[in-house]
Design a protein around this motif. Structure first.
Motif, PDB file in Angstrom:
ATOM      1  N   ILE A  39      -3.312   8.961  -0.261  1.00  0.00           N
ATOM      2  CA  ILE A  39      -2.055   8.770   0.460  1.00  0.00           C
ATOM      3  C   ILE A  39      -0.992   9.524  -0.319  1.00  0.00           C
ATOM      4  N   MET A  40      -0.247  10.356   0.394  1.00  0.00           N
ATOM      5  CA  MET A  40       0.852  11.097  -0.234  1.00  0.00           C
ATOM      6  C   MET A  40       2.174  10.538   0.286  1.00  0.00           C
ATOM      7  N   VAL A  41       3.069  10.254  -0.640  1.00  0.00           N
ATOM      8  CA  VAL A  41       4.388   9.723  -0.322  1.00  0.00           C
ATOM      9  C   VAL A  41       5.403  10.709  -0.880  1.00  0.00           C
ATOM     10  N   ALA A  42       6.153  11.342   0.000  1.00  0.00           N
ATOM     11  CA  ALA A  42       7.075  12.396  -0.437  1.00  0.00           C
ATOM     12  C   ALA A  42       8.513  12.017  -0.141  1.00  0.00           C
ATOM     13  N   ASP A  43       9.291  11.797  -1.208  1.00  0.00           N
ATOM     14  CA  ASP A  43      10.731  11.579  -1.107  1.00  0.00           C
ATOM     15  C   ASP A  43      11.074  10.504  -0.070  1.00  0.00           C
ATOM     16  N   CYS A  44      10.467   9.329  -0.202  1.00  0.00           N
ATOM     17  CA  CYS A  44      10.621   8.266   0.795  1.00  0.00           C
ATOM     18  C   CYS A  44      11.460   7.083   0.333  1.00  0.00           C
ATOM     19  N   VAL A  45      11.917   7.092  -0.899  1.00  0.00           N
ATOM     20  CA  VAL A  45      12.691   5.959  -1.411  1.00  0.00           C
ATOM     21  C   VAL A  45      14.113   6.432  -1.693  1.00  0.00           C
ATOM     22  N   TRP A  46      15.037   6.085  -0.816  1.00  0.00           N
ATOM     23  CA  TRP A  46      16.421   6.459  -1.079  1.00  0.00           C
ATOM     24  C   TRP A  46      17.374   5.290  -0.887  1.00  0.00           C
ATOM     25  N   VAL A  47      16.952   4.250  -0.151  1.00  0.00           N
ATOM     26  CA  VAL A  47      17.747   3.020  -0.046  1.00  0.00           C
ATOM     27  C   VAL A  47      16.843   1.830  -0.339  1.00  0.00           C
ATOM     28  N   GLU A  48      17.418   0.798  -0.936  1.00  0.00           N
ATOM     29  CA  GLU A  48      16.643  -0.356  -1.381  1.00  0.00           C
ATOM     30  C   GLU A  48      15.894  -1.039  -0.236  1.00  0.00           C
ATOM     31  N   GLU A  49      16.450  -1.055   0.954  1.00  0.00           N
ATOM     32  CA  GLU A  49      15.837  -1.737   2.098  1.00  0.00           C
ATOM     33  C   GLU A  49      14.502  -1.113   2.529  1.00  0.00           C
ATOM     34  N   LEU A  50      14.223   0.122   2.096  1.00  0.00           N
ATOM     35  CA  LEU A  50      12.967   0.789   2.457  1.00  0.00           C
ATOM     36  C   LEU A  50      11.850   0.544   1.452  1.00  0.00           C
ATOM     37  N   LEU A  54       7.707   0.033   2.430  1.00  0.00           N
ATOM     38  CA  LEU A  54       6.825   1.093   1.948  1.00  0.00           C
ATOM     39  C   LEU A  54       5.724   0.521   1.053  1.00  0.00           C
ATOM     40  N   MET A  55       6.109  -0.271   0.080  1.00  0.00           N
ATOM     41  CA  MET A  55       5.131  -0.800  -0.869  1.00  0.00           C
ATOM     42  C   MET A  55       4.166  -1.780  -0.199  1.00  0.00           C
ATOM     43  N   ASN A  56       4.653  -2.585   0.755  1.00  0.00           N
ATOM     44  CA  ASN A  56       3.766  -3.482   1.504  1.00  0.00           C
ATOM     45  C   ASN A  56       2.723  -2.680   2.274  1.00  0.00           C
ATOM     46  N   THR A  57       3.147  -1.557   2.849  1.00  0.00           N
ATOM     47  CA  THR A  57       2.226  -0.698   3.599  1.00  0.00           C
ATOM     48  C   THR A  57       1.191  -0.082   2.671  1.00  0.00           C
ATOM     49  N   LEU A  58       1.609   0.412   1.515  1.00  0.00           N
ATOM     50  CA  LEU A  58       0.652   0.974   0.553  1.00  0.00           C
ATOM     51  C   LEU A  58      -0.357  -0.082   0.115  1.00  0.00           C
ATOM     52  N   GLU A  59       0.112  -1.288  -0.179  1.00  0.00           N
ATOM     53  CA  GLU A  59      -0.799  -2.355  -0.583  1.00  0.00           C
ATOM     54  C   GLU A  59      -1.781  -2.698   0.532  1.00  0.00           C
ATOM     55  N   TYR A  61      -2.967  -0.644   2.891  1.00  0.00           N
ATOM     56  CA  TYR A  61      -3.907   0.434   3.181  1.00  0.00           C
ATOM     57  C   TYR A  61      -4.787   0.854   2.004  1.00  0.00           C
ATOM     58  N   CYS A  62      -4.406   0.504   0.791  1.00  0.00           N
ATOM     59  CA  CYS A  62      -5.115   1.025  -0.379  1.00  0.00           C
ATOM     60  C   CYS A  62      -6.240   0.121  -0.849  1.00  0.00           C
ATOM     61  N   SER A  63      -7.275   0.770  -1.339  1.00  0.00           N
ATOM     62  CA  SER A  63      -8.319   0.086  -2.092  1.00  0.00           C
ATOM     63  C   SER A  63      -8.187   0.583  -3.529  1.00  0.00           C
ATOM     64  N   GLU A  64      -9.033   0.095  -4.391  1.00  0.00           N
ATOM     65  CA  GLU A  64      -9.013   0.553  -5.782  1.00  0.00           C
ATOM     66  C   GLU A  64      -9.409   2.020  -5.901  1.00  0.00           C
ATOM     67  N   GLU A  65     -10.046   2.558  -4.882  1.00  0.00           N
ATOM     68  CA  GLU A  65     -10.477   3.958  -4.905  1.00  0.00           C
ATOM     69  C   GLU A  65      -9.442   4.911  -4.311  1.00  0.00           C
ATOM     70  N   THR A  66      -8.439   4.381  -3.622  1.00  0.00           N
ATOM     71  CA  THR A  66      -7.432   5.229  -2.989  1.00  0.00           C
ATOM     72  C   THR A  66      -6.507   5.838  -4.032  1.00  0.00           C
ATOM     73  N   GLN A  67      -6.365   7.148  -3.996  1.00  0.00           N
ATOM     74  CA  GLN A  67      -5.426   7.861  -4.874  1.00  0.00           C
ATOM     75  C   GLN A  67      -4.097   7.954  -4.128  1.00  0.00           C
ATOM     76  N   ILE A  68      -3.010   7.589  -4.793  1.00  0.00           N
ATOM     77  CA  ILE A  68      -1.675   7.686  -4.211  1.00  0.00           C
ATOM     78  C   ILE A  68      -0.893   8.698  -5.046  1.00  0.00           C
ATOM     79  N   ARG A 115      -3.163   4.233  -8.530  1.00  0.00           N
ATOM     80  CA  ARG A 115      -4.295   3.559  -7.895  1.00  0.00           C
ATOM     81  C   ARG A 115      -4.014   2.068  -7.936  1.00  0.00           C
ATOM     82  N   MET A 116      -4.542   1.349  -6.959  1.00  0.00           N
ATOM     83  CA  MET A 116      -4.406  -0.102  -6.939  1.00  0.00           C
ATOM     84  C   MET A 116      -5.074  -0.669  -8.185  1.00  0.00           C
ATOM     85  N   ARG A 117      -4.419  -1.618  -8.840  1.00  0.00           N
ATOM     86  CA  ARG A 117      -5.034  -2.277  -9.994  1.00  0.00           C
ATOM     87  C   ARG A 117      -6.271  -3.036  -9.534  1.00  0.00           C
ATOM     88  N   ARG A 118      -7.255  -3.094 -10.391  1.00  0.00           N
ATOM     89  CA  ARG A 118      -8.457  -3.872 -10.083  1.00  0.00           C
ATOM     90  C   ARG A 118      -8.070  -5.334  -9.967  1.00  0.00           C
TER      91      ARG A 118
END
Length: 125
Positions: A39-50, A54-59, A61-68, A115-118
């Motif tokens: 998963i690539m995240v490019a310049d997506c954090v500019w206001v606190e409300e986002l 964003l982080m809930n979505t990453l959590e 979709y990600c497994s321990e094998e997913t590279q972010i 990567r997601m922590r084990r």
């Protein structure tokens, strides 16, 4: 044919839009596995409300094998502090871009690999 990018090798790269406030089920992305490899995240954090969506979505979709891979530019203090606080669920490395690829960057810009922590699994006794 397989494409190589840096230290990564992928057979198929697909870019899709995702609504962080209402992320779809992972199956809707048409992946051949239950979690994406990258998963690539490019310049997506500019206001606190986002940050939390964003982080809930990453959590989600990600497994321990997913590279972010995240490109991040510090902006507001609240967004910055919330972002780094939420990154704690991941194992992250701030990439030295000069060492890795000879790229100079301003101090307010970061390239982060995560990567997601084990997860600790309790075994039944």
């Amino acid at each position: 044919s397989e494409s190589e990018t840096g230290n990564y090798s992928f057979s198929k790269i697909k870019c899709q839009v995702c609504n962080w406030f209402d992320p779809p089920d992972i199956a809707e992305f048409g992946l051949s596995s239950t979690h994406p490899e990258l998963i690539m995240v490019a310049d997506c954090v500019w206001v606190e409300e986002l940050v939390d969506p964003l982080m809930n979505t990453l959590e989600k979709y990600c497994s321990e094998e997913t590279q972010i891979i995240i490109t991040y530019q510090q902006r507001g203090k609240g967004a910055h502090e919330r972002f780094w606080s939420r990154l704690k669920v991941f194992d992250c490395v701030i990439v030295d871009t000069m060492d890795r690829c000879g790229l100079e960057k301003p101090d307010s810009f970061s390239l982060i690999e995560c990567r997601m922590r084990r997860r600790n699994v309790k075994l039944a006794s």
